[in-house]
Scaffold this motif. Sequence first.
Motif, mmCIF file in Angstrom:
data_model
loop_
_atom_site.group_PDB
_atom_site.id
_atom_site.type_symbol
_atom_site.label_atom_id
_atom_site.label_comp_id
_atom_site.label_asym_id
_atom_site.label_seq_id
_atom_site.Cartn_x
_atom_site.Cartn_y
_atom_site.Cartn_z
ATOM 1 N N GLY A 251 -4.928 -18.958 -15.595
ATOM 2 C CA GLY A 251 -3.664 -19.374 -15.000
ATOM 3 C C GLY A 251 -2.817 -18.163 -14.652
ATOM 4 N N VAL A 252 -2.305 -18.122 -13.424
ATOM 5 C CA VAL A 252 -1.428 -17.030 -12.997
ATOM 6 C C VAL A 252 -0.024 -17.593 -12.846
ATOM 7 C CG1 VAL A 252 -0.960 -15.284 -11.247
ATOM 8 C CG2 VAL A 252 -3.328 -15.862 -11.813
ATOM 9 N N ARG A 253 0.877 -17.172 -13.726
ATOM 10 C CA ARG A 253 2.266 -17.628 -13.680
ATOM 11 C C ARG A 253 3.051 -16.744 -12.719
ATOM 12 N NH1 ARG A 253 3.462 -17.066 -18.523
ATOM 13 N NH2 ARG A 253 3.353 -19.210 -19.330
ATOM 14 N N LEU A 254 3.528 -17.341 -11.640
ATOM 15 C CA LEU A 254 4.313 -16.611 -10.643
ATOM 16 C C LEU A 254 5.792 -16.763 -10.945
ATOM 17 C CD1 LEU A 254 2.418 -17.587 -7.353
ATOM 18 C CD2 LEU A 254 2.082 -15.565 -8.794
ATOM 19 N N ALA A 264 3.338 -11.847 3.042
ATOM 20 C CA ALA A 264 2.296 -12.541 2.292
ATOM 21 C C ALA A 264 1.050 -11.677 2.158
ATOM 22 C CB ALA A 264 1.954 -13.862 2.970
ATOM 23 N N THR A 265 0.777 -10.844 3.164
ATOM 24 C CA THR A 265 -0.371 -9.940 3.082
ATOM 25 C C THR A 265 -0.180 -8.926 1.975
ATOM 26 O OG1 THR A 265 -0.485 -10.133 5.488
ATOM 27 C CG2 THR A 265 -1.925 -8.514 4.440
ATOM 28 N N ASP A 266 1.015 -8.364 1.887
ATOM 29 C CA ASP A 266 1.305 -7.429 0.798
ATOM 30 C C ASP A 266 1.107 -8.123 -0.550
ATOM 31 O OD1 ASP A 266 2.153 -5.487 2.705
ATOM 32 O OD2 ASP A 266 4.118 -6.455 2.790
ATOM 33 N N LEU A 267 1.551 -9.371 -0.627
ATOM 34 C CA LEU A 267 1.434 -10.132 -1.866
ATOM 35 C C LEU A 267 -0.029 -10.329 -2.252
ATOM 36 C CD1 LEU A 267 2.366 -11.966 -4.181
ATOM 37 C CD2 LEU A 267 2.653 -13.812 -2.496
ATOM 38 N N SER A 293 7.091 -22.365 -6.028
ATOM 39 C CA SER A 293 7.977 -23.062 -5.095
ATOM 40 C C SER A 293 8.641 -22.117 -4.110
ATOM 41 C CB SER A 293 9.047 -23.839 -5.875
ATOM 42 O OG SER A 293 9.870 -22.953 -6.623
ATOM 43 N N GLU A 294 8.607 -20.811 -4.387
ATOM 44 C CA GLU A 294 9.180 -19.831 -3.468
ATOM 45 C C GLU A 294 8.234 -19.502 -2.317
ATOM 46 O OE1 GLU A 294 12.281 -18.622 -3.687
ATOM 47 O OE2 GLU A 294 12.578 -19.911 -5.433
ATOM 48 N N LEU A 295 6.985 -19.933 -2.430
ATOM 49 C CA LEU A 295 5.980 -19.603 -1.418
ATOM 50 C C LEU A 295 5.737 -20.775 -0.493
ATOM 51 C CD1 LEU A 295 3.311 -17.822 -3.668
ATOM 52 C CD2 LEU A 295 5.090 -16.742 -2.267
ATOM 53 N N SER A 296 5.644 -20.488 0.794
ATOM 54 C CA SER A 296 5.236 -21.523 1.744
ATOM 55 C C SER A 296 3.767 -21.839 1.519
ATOM 56 C CB SER A 296 5.452 -21.037 3.174
ATOM 57 O OG SER A 296 4.526 -19.997 3.486
ATOM 58 N N VAL A 297 3.307 -22.962 2.039
ATOM 59 C CA VAL A 297 1.888 -23.307 1.922
ATOM 60 C C VAL A 297 1.040 -22.272 2.655
ATOM 61 C CG1 VAL A 297 0.130 -24.997 2.597
ATOM 62 C CG2 VAL A 297 2.248 -25.756 1.517
ATOM 63 N N VAL A 361 -1.984 -14.992 -16.900
ATOM 64 C CA VAL A 361 -1.568 -13.715 -16.339
ATOM 65 C C VAL A 361 -0.192 -13.891 -15.704
ATOM 66 C CG1 VAL A 361 -2.108 -11.947 -14.610
ATOM 67 C CG2 VAL A 361 -3.969 -13.079 -15.859
ATOM 68 N N ASP A 362 0.725 -13.012 -16.002
ATOM 69 C CA ASP A 362 2.067 -13.067 -15.420
ATOM 70 C C ASP A 362 2.137 -12.157 -14.202
ATOM 71 O OD1 ASP A 362 3.287 -14.848 -17.304
ATOM 72 O OD2 ASP A 362 3.305 -13.211 -18.757
ATOM 73 N N PHE A 363 2.796 -12.656 -13.148
ATOM 74 C CA PHE A 363 2.947 -11.859 -11.931
ATOM 75 C C PHE A 363 4.336 -12.099 -11.353
ATOM 76 C CE2 PHE A 363 2.720 -10.738 -7.502
ATOM 77 C CZ PHE A 363 1.919 -9.607 -7.490
ATOM 78 N N ASP A 364 5.071 -11.014 -11.145
ATOM 79 C CA ASP A 364 6.436 -11.079 -10.602
ATOM 80 C C ASP A 364 6.389 -10.784 -9.106
ATOM 81 O OD1 ASP A 364 9.112 -10.871 -9.928
ATOM 82 O OD2 ASP A 364 9.652 -9.744 -11.727
ATOM 83 N N LEU A 365 6.763 -11.771 -8.296
ATOM 84 C CA LEU A 365 6.764 -11.589 -6.842
ATOM 85 C C LEU A 365 7.693 -10.458 -6.414
ATOM 86 C CD1 LEU A 365 6.919 -15.342 -5.736
ATOM 87 C CD2 LEU A 365 4.899 -13.894 -5.938
ATOM 88 N N GLY A 366 8.696 -10.194 -7.216
ATOM 89 C CA GLY A 366 9.651 -9.142 -6.877
ATOM 90 C C GLY A 366 9.084 -7.744 -6.931
ATOM 91 N N ASP A 367 7.874 -7.577 -7.517
ATOM 92 C CA ASP A 367 7.266 -6.249 -7.621
ATOM 93 C C ASP A 367 6.454 -5.874 -6.388
ATOM 94 O OD1 ASP A 367 8.313 -5.972 -10.161
ATOM 95 O OD2 ASP A 367 6.493 -6.670 -11.176
ATOM 96 N N VAL A 368 6.355 -6.787 -5.428
ATOM 97 C CA VAL A 368 5.498 -6.548 -4.259
ATOM 98 C C VAL A 368 6.162 -5.556 -3.310
ATOM 99 C CG1 VAL A 368 4.439 -7.636 -2.233
ATOM 100 C CG2 VAL A 368 4.413 -8.810 -4.451
ATOM 101 N N GLU A 369 5.375 -4.608 -2.811
ATOM 102 C CA GLU A 369 5.848 -3.631 -1.835
ATOM 103 C C GLU A 369 4.869 -3.583 -0.660
ATOM 104 O OE1 GLU A 369 5.626 0.419 -3.266
ATOM 105 O OE2 GLU A 369 3.922 -0.066 -4.564
#
Length: 940
Positions: A251-254, A264-267, A293-297, A361-369
Amino acid sequence: MVVDEFSEAIREFEHDGETYKMADLTVLEEEGLCDLEKLPVSIRILLESVLRNADGGQIDADSIRAAASWEPDVPDAEVPFTVSRVVLQDLTGVPAVVDLAALRSAADRKGVDPTVVEPEVPCDLVIDHSVQVDHFGSADAYEKNVEIEYERNEERYRAIKWAQGAFDEFNVVPPGTGIVHQVNLEHLGRVVHEREVDGEQWLVPDTLVGTDSHTPMIGGIGVVGWGVGGIEAEAALLGQPINMSLPEVVGVRLEGELPEGATATDLVLHITEKLREVGVVDKFVEFFGPGVSELSVADRATISNMAPEQGSTISMFPVDEKTLEYLELTGRDPDHVDLVREYLEAQGLFGEQEPDYTETVDFDLGDVEPSLAGHKKPHDRIPMGDLDEHFPVLLQEEGVLGTGGEPAISDGSGATAADATDADEPGLALDEKVPVELEDGREVEIGHGDVLVSAITSCTNTSNPSVMVAAGLLARNAAEQGLEVPDYVKTSLAPGSRVVTEYLERAELLDDLEELGYHVVGYGCTTCIGNSGPLPKPIENAIDEHDLWTTSVLSGNRNFEARIHPKIKANYLASPPLVVAYGLAGKMDIDLENEPLGTNDDGEAVYLEDVWPDAEEIRETIHDSVSPEMFEEKYASVYEGDERWEALDAPEGDVYDWDDESTYIREPPFFQEFPLEKPGVGNVEGARALLTLGDTVTTDHISPAGLFGEDLPAGQWLKERGVPVHEFNTYGSRRGNHEVMMRGTFANVRIENELLDGKEGGYTIHHPTGEESEALRASEETSGEQSDPRVTTVFEASERYREEDTPLIVMAGEELGTGSSRDWAAKGTDLLGIRATIGKSYERIYRDNLIGMGVLPLQFDEGEGWAELGLEGDEQYTIEGLEDGLEPNAELAVTATDDDGETTEFTVTAQVDTPMAVEYVENGGVLHLVLRRLLQEETN
């Protein structure tokens, strides 16, 4: 008919005046078999399939208990999973059609009605892998490329069209429509099916396998589906359940949200890097948490698409309100969308879930560059700002530059000009250019790091309006600044569906992309699959003469060496707007955060931040330009094709009329002399190593898809039959011809057989004679080069071993068979006479394909490998422990004997996990098993 013990789990479901049957998972919970809330969603979908299909035959009550037994510490249990449909793309779909036709021919020869070979589940074949970028940078590029596509592939397409008429439930999406995964996401995927079974209406979760690694993209709308080889897909088509061990589920917790400027590509490049570090091979991945819920389909689908690069079998998201909104946006019937909600709510499958997982696994969307991946692995992420440092270091590692950055001599050793002798030729410095006059008279200069291919391509990104619109807006801003793409850059735009072109036109962005040279070149995979087409001949000559490390940048998911173009050595994955940005810059060794893309009409520097579109502008453009009517219109005639498809004259009849003179479609030898009794499996004695390989040997290395020359065995076979070189086409286009494909197996120009001393290509040594091959001798006479006289081609060596009745093995390192799901990587292995492969680890699809062809995938013990054991590859090998048959995960003994009689003994484990997989091997393959059962049923 479900087994009596669980018959109460089949109940009626009412919706809008219609009555359906369904397999109710809650009944299993009531009977104490499981706690549904604790089961991952993907496991519940597997459980529903097992419950619904448990008829007491191959799937019984114990199968239901096994599926329901899942827990984080996964039990050792086998699950027979029956999919609701199959999707094919044409490169792997043509071999599937050929195999189905061969099965019918085999049945016909046995005096059995050939129509006993009939798909048991619906199938869609999408023709998307054949169009090449021969023409680009012009308004008529698409029409010209499609014309050439039909000319090259007419015979293949006739076979596909025959299958469409010969088999029920076999649908074909003709060329010029879109990429299989995008068509699947936007149209074919239903989330829930309404199916008639024995006169009764059922509700069935949408599940599938597909003959392409990126089938898991459908997980973006909560559908369980993954890529398999054509062999396994054909078995599924014929009603064979996929027997699999219960998987671990990660499970990946976003959390958080994407920062401004991140795409989205960077993500997906960040997530791919992260999951590679975690290790999710052979595992299911589910995403959950507030970040979902922050991500589009479309963003979710981008992430799911790269499941193979992450290493997972699937990477899926929950079905929630955004999913239903997407279904409506893409033209699905509103009543069906309501049905999806009600059914999933009844099964406890709708909305946010937080079950138990094997690992979280925890993943923070805010860390994406902003990032890219390269230079030859999709999971090697590089922050955009580090590219200017990355590339010089890469060239130093490759011996192109010295450790101080100075040019090295052109022997790849890294020695600098100061160390050179008079015979040595100095290479080029990183900032040094060579002049090239193009065929039309234009003059350009190119050097290390220059971008020769800039391609907006691949379902990974062209399915996502946010990055496609961003690319269009960036192109508009750049054009307004007067920026231009250098003349040496081959630009292309290959939308994943007709809808993309429609909304780009509606937003008036297509003109802006075309102004920079990004004209539509085709609706297919193009550059991402290696169909980038030719580079200008003068540029190819300059690359060869100066050993240039040039680059490509593409919005794809694969960048393996020699995949994009055999002359381009460094390939980078990036978002569509960054593809345009690096196309404008014309080079990869640049820091776009601090260095300019170019200068405007006033001579002022223009930076990436000056042309990068605002997030709100992207959202507004999508809102104003994308509508359900657009999808409804474009997909209304999805199976009809254009006038070229309609005019295509295809064979008719239940049995395919094989043409012995064909160089594209030939009856394969697998079923031509077919015994009704299974051959079984036994010890392997006196085997020779055909190749000894290192780590990360991909299916591109094993079964290349691209162009090939007349000096190779495949080219020689075609030339002997009067095919001119310019009509050779690609290996991928000739996958319906086993004669070409077996000659192309292990023939990638970049494969390195460790039996040889650094020589690249499909070569080996025949032991013990060491005789030189005719093909290599002819090649050397043409090129003037001389090599080790013992070297021969892999194919010619295999033929010599066949004449001597010598069985073969292949030894390798880690990640054997990673990459695209190519059934010919296994079929070719089988036809070369290879009985077993021995590696440190395997990619799942390649391993399963080997099993599906009756080839044993064996694994060294932890910490061991051919090099660690001191093996040279010239020994004779015996594999023992099979005298009484094969058991799942059997431990076998291998003895290697060298020319002096010295022996090395070691143990290996058969990567054959289930009793059904054992059956496949003992029958010589899965299709052999299916055919044997069909014939026995009809003749008994």
